[in-house]
Design a protein around this motif. Structure first.
Motif, PDB file in Angstrom:
ATOM      1  N   LEU A   1      49.958  68.623  47.690  1.00  0.00           N
ATOM      2  CA  LEU A   1      50.513  69.928  48.036  1.00  0.00           C
ATOM      3  C   LEU A   1      49.491  71.042  47.861  1.00  0.00           C
ATOM      4  CD1 LEU A   1      54.095  69.703  46.517  1.00  0.00           C
ATOM      5  CD2 LEU A   1      53.487  69.859  48.915  1.00  0.00           C
ATOM      6  N   VAL A   2      48.699  70.967  46.792  1.00  0.00           N
ATOM      7  CA  VAL A   2      47.674  71.994  46.572  1.00  0.00           C
ATOM      8  C   VAL A   2      46.622  71.931  47.675  1.00  0.00           C
ATOM      9  CG1 VAL A   2      45.786  72.669  45.026  1.00  0.00           C
ATOM     10  CG2 VAL A   2      48.051  72.171  44.094  1.00  0.00           C
ATOM     11  N   THR A   3      46.229  70.727  48.057  1.00  0.00           N
ATOM     12  CA  THR A   3      45.236  70.576  49.122  1.00  0.00           C
ATOM     13  C   THR A   3      45.761  71.124  50.448  1.00  0.00           C
ATOM     14  OG1 THR A   3      44.385  68.612  48.018  1.00  0.00           O
ATOM     15  CG2 THR A   3      43.782  68.914  50.327  1.00  0.00           C
ATOM     16  N   ALA A   4      46.990  70.775  50.791  1.00  0.00           N
ATOM     17  CA  ALA A   4      47.566  71.259  52.047  1.00  0.00           C
ATOM     18  C   ALA A   4      47.724  72.775  52.026  1.00  0.00           C
ATOM     19  CB  ALA A   4      48.921  70.589  52.284  1.00  0.00           C
ATOM     20  N   THR A   5      48.093  73.325  50.877  1.00  0.00           N
ATOM     21  CA  THR A   5      48.231  74.774  50.767  1.00  0.00           C
ATOM     22  C   THR A   5      46.886  75.464  50.942  1.00  0.00           C
ATOM     23  OG1 THR A   5      50.109  74.493  49.289  1.00  0.00           O
ATOM     24  CG2 THR A   5      49.033  76.640  49.275  1.00  0.00           C
ATOM     25  N   ALA A   6      45.858  74.925  50.276  1.00  0.00           N
ATOM     26  CA  ALA A   6      44.527  75.529  50.394  1.00  0.00           C
ATOM     27  C   ALA A   6      44.020  75.442  51.836  1.00  0.00           C
ATOM     28  CB  ALA A   6      43.557  74.831  49.444  1.00  0.00           C
ATOM     29  N   ALA A   7      44.223  74.309  52.492  1.00  0.00           N
ATOM     30  CA  ALA A   7      43.779  74.166  53.882  1.00  0.00           C
ATOM     31  C   ALA A   7      44.543  75.127  54.790  1.00  0.00           C
ATOM     32  CB  ALA A   7      43.977  72.722  54.347  1.00  0.00           C
ATOM     33  N   GLY A   8      45.846  75.278  54.579  1.00  0.00           N
ATOM     34  CA  GLY A   8      46.633  76.200  55.390  1.00  0.00           C
ATOM     35  C   GLY A   8      46.195  77.645  55.206  1.00  0.00           C
ATOM     36  N   LEU A   9      45.912  78.018  53.957  1.00  0.00           N
ATOM     37  CA  LEU A   9      45.421  79.379  53.719  1.00  0.00           C
ATOM     38  C   LEU A   9      44.062  79.606  54.375  1.00  0.00           C
ATOM     39  CD1 LEU A   9      46.489  79.963  50.018  1.00  0.00           C
ATOM     40  CD2 LEU A   9      47.341  81.137  52.042  1.00  0.00           C
ATOM     41  N   TRP A  10      43.191  78.623  54.268  1.00  0.00           N
ATOM     42  CA  TRP A  10      41.854  78.766  54.855  1.00  0.00           C
ATOM     43  C   TRP A  10      41.942  78.870  56.381  1.00  0.00           C
ATOM     44  CZ3 TRP A  10      38.996  75.387  58.035  1.00  0.00           C
ATOM     45  CH2 TRP A  10      37.697  75.831  58.305  1.00  0.00           C
ATOM     46  N   ILE A  11      42.743  78.013  56.989  1.00  0.00           N
ATOM     47  CA  ILE A  11      42.878  78.050  58.451  1.00  0.00           C
ATOM     48  C   ILE A  11      43.522  79.363  58.879  1.00  0.00           C
ATOM     49  CG2 ILE A  11      44.103  77.010  60.400  1.00  0.00           C
ATOM     50  CD1 ILE A  11      43.666  74.299  59.018  1.00  0.00           C
ATOM     51  N   GLY A  12      44.530  79.820  58.128  1.00  0.00           N
ATOM     52  CA  GLY A  12      45.172  81.082  58.476  1.00  0.00           C
ATOM     53  C   GLY A  12      44.243  82.269  58.301  1.00  0.00           C
ATOM     54  N   TYR A  13      43.431  82.255  57.263  1.00  0.00           N
ATOM     55  CA  TYR A  13      42.527  83.377  57.017  1.00  0.00           C
ATOM     56  C   TYR A  13      41.339  83.356  57.990  1.00  0.00           C
ATOM     57  CZ  TYR A  13      39.247  86.468  54.709  1.00  0.00           C
ATOM     58  OH  TYR A  13      38.368  87.470  54.440  1.00  0.00           O
ATOM     59  N   ALA A  14      40.734  82.165  58.159  1.00  0.00           N
ATOM     60  CA  ALA A  14      39.556  82.059  59.016  1.00  0.00           C
ATOM     61  C   ALA A  14      39.938  82.208  60.479  1.00  0.00           C
ATOM     62  CB  ALA A  14      38.851  80.730  58.788  1.00  0.00           C
ATOM     63  N   GLY A  15      41.082  81.707  60.842  1.00  0.00           N
ATOM     64  CA  GLY A  15      41.515  81.792  62.230  1.00  0.00           C
ATOM     65  C   GLY A  15      40.733  80.833  63.106  1.00  0.00           C
ATOM     66  N   ILE A  16      41.428  80.122  63.925  1.00  0.00           N
ATOM     67  CA  ILE A  16      40.772  79.204  64.849  1.00  0.00           C
ATOM     68  C   ILE A  16      40.917  79.818  66.230  1.00  0.00           C
ATOM     69  CG2 ILE A  16      40.802  76.901  65.827  1.00  0.00           C
ATOM     70  CD1 ILE A  16      41.887  75.905  63.186  1.00  0.00           C
ATOM     71  N   ALA A  17      39.811  80.244  66.794  1.00  0.00           N
ATOM     72  CA  ALA A  17      39.852  80.925  68.082  1.00  0.00           C
ATOM     73  C   ALA A  17      40.301  79.985  69.185  1.00  0.00           C
ATOM     74  CB  ALA A  17      38.496  81.528  68.403  1.00  0.00           C
ATOM     75  N   ASP A  18      39.701  78.818  69.265  1.00  0.00           N
ATOM     76  CA  ASP A  18      40.010  77.883  70.340  1.00  0.00           C
ATOM     77  C   ASP A  18      40.053  76.470  69.775  1.00  0.00           C
ATOM     78  OD1 ASP A  18      40.497  76.789  72.766  1.00  0.00           O
ATOM     79  OD2 ASP A  18      38.480  77.073  73.564  1.00  0.00           O
ATOM     80  N   PRO A  19      41.210  75.980  69.367  1.00  0.00           N
ATOM     81  CA  PRO A  19      41.281  74.654  68.761  1.00  0.00           C
ATOM     82  C   PRO A  19      40.856  73.544  69.723  1.00  0.00           C
ATOM     83  CG  PRO A  19      43.448  75.731  68.712  1.00  0.00           C
ATOM     84  CD  PRO A  19      42.493  76.635  69.397  1.00  0.00           C
ATOM     85  N   ALA A  20      41.023  73.746  71.003  1.00  0.00           N
ATOM     86  CA  ALA A  20      40.640  72.710  71.963  1.00  0.00           C
ATOM     87  C   ALA A  20      39.130  72.528  71.994  1.00  0.00           C
ATOM     88  CB  ALA A  20      41.164  73.053  73.347  1.00  0.00           C
ATOM     89  N   SER A  21      38.377  73.551  71.661  1.00  0.00           N
ATOM     90  CA  SER A  21      36.914  73.432  71.699  1.00  0.00           C
ATOM     91  C   SER A  21      36.407  72.478  70.625  1.00  0.00           C
ATOM     92  CB  SER A  21      36.268  74.801  71.535  1.00  0.00           C
ATOM     93  OG  SER A  21      36.557  75.320  70.252  1.00  0.00           O
ATOM     94  N   TYR A  22      37.116  72.373  69.497  1.00  0.00           N
ATOM     95  CA  TYR A  22      36.683  71.440  68.448  1.00  0.00           C
ATOM     96  C   TYR A  22      36.805  70.005  68.936  1.00  0.00           C
ATOM     97  CZ  TYR A  22      36.945  75.497  65.424  1.00  0.00           C
ATOM     98  OH  TYR A  22      36.769  76.730  64.874  1.00  0.00           O
ATOM     99  N   GLY A  23      37.920  69.663  69.547  1.00  0.00           N
ATOM    100  CA  GLY A  23      38.099  68.312  70.060  1.00  0.00           C
ATOM    101  C   GLY A  23      37.192  68.034  71.239  1.00  0.00           C
ATOM    102  N   GLY A  24      36.902  69.041  72.030  1.00  0.00           N
ATOM    103  CA  GLY A  24      36.031  68.855  73.186  1.00  0.00           C
ATOM    104  C   GLY A  24      34.620  68.493  72.775  1.00  0.00           C
ATOM    105  N   ASP A  25      34.126  69.073  71.708  1.00  0.00           N
ATOM    106  CA  ASP A  25      32.787  68.740  71.233  1.00  0.00           C
ATOM    107  C   ASP A  25      32.706  67.292  70.772  1.00  0.00           C
ATOM    108  OD1 ASP A  25      32.049  71.301  71.784  1.00  0.00           O
ATOM    109  OD2 ASP A  25      32.239  72.010  69.708  1.00  0.00           O
ATOM    110  N   ILE A  26      33.731  66.833  70.102  1.00  0.00           N
ATOM    111  CA  ILE A  26      33.704  65.478  69.555  1.00  0.00           C
ATOM    112  C   ILE A  26      33.895  64.442  70.657  1.00  0.00           C
ATOM    113  CG2 ILE A  26      34.885  63.885  67.996  1.00  0.00           C
ATOM    114  CD1 ILE A  26      35.555  66.333  66.271  1.00  0.00           C
ATOM    115  N   LEU A  27      34.857  64.675  71.521  1.00  0.00           N
ATOM    116  CA  LEU A  27      35.186  63.685  72.542  1.00  0.00           C
ATOM    117  C   LEU A  27      34.370  63.854  73.829  1.00  0.00           C
ATOM    118  CD1 LEU A  27      39.066  63.763  72.162  1.00  0.00           C
ATOM    119  CD2 LEU A  27      37.480  62.085  71.231  1.00  0.00           C
TER     120      LEU A  27
END
Length: 123
Positions: free
Chosen positions: A73-99
């Motif tokens: 729960l602490v890990t998921a909370t920390a990840a959610g806060l980080w993602i919410g604070y940092a903001g992901i501009a284009d989530p599809a671009s992350y998968g596009g680079d890998i695939l």
């Protein structure tokens, strides 16, 4: 047939005599009652086992799965806060680079809702 006369003159004399002389217990009866009470009191009663009180914090941690569940729960909370604070501009671009795919400019999650919105707004 049932008797509807509620006053019974024959029994009233007995009730009147009982009201005049209330029954008094004899000394022998009182002694037997006291002896019986002492005998019952002398019987050893088992003492209830003392259950240790568990603090609220420990009960809550156990309800959430112990330290493993709390760690998740602490890990998921920390990840959610980080993602919410940092903001992901284009989530599809992350998968596009890998695939090796091209990033998608936009995604239509509910096609056809523009027409519905126009009807609701009245335009």
């Amino acid at each position: 047939m049932a008797e509807t006369d509620r006053t019974d003159e024959r029994l009233e004399a007995f009730f009147e005599a009982a009201r005049r002389e209330p029954p008094v217990p004899t000394e022998a009866l009182l002694a037997r009652i006291h002896a019986d009470a002492r005998q019952v009191q002398d019987v050893a009663r088992p003492v209830a086992a003392q259950v240790p009180r568990v603090p609220l914090r420990a009960r809550l941690a156990q309800a959430l799965g112990g330290w493993q569940g709390l760690g998740g729960l602490v890990t998921a909370t920390a990840a959610g806060l980080w993602i919410g604070y940092a903001g992901i501009a284009d989530p599809a671009s992350y998968g596009g680079d890998i695939l090796g795919l091209e990033p998608i400019a936009s995604v239509e999650l509910m096609p056809g809702t523009e027409d519905f919105a126009a009807l609701v707004v009245g335009e």
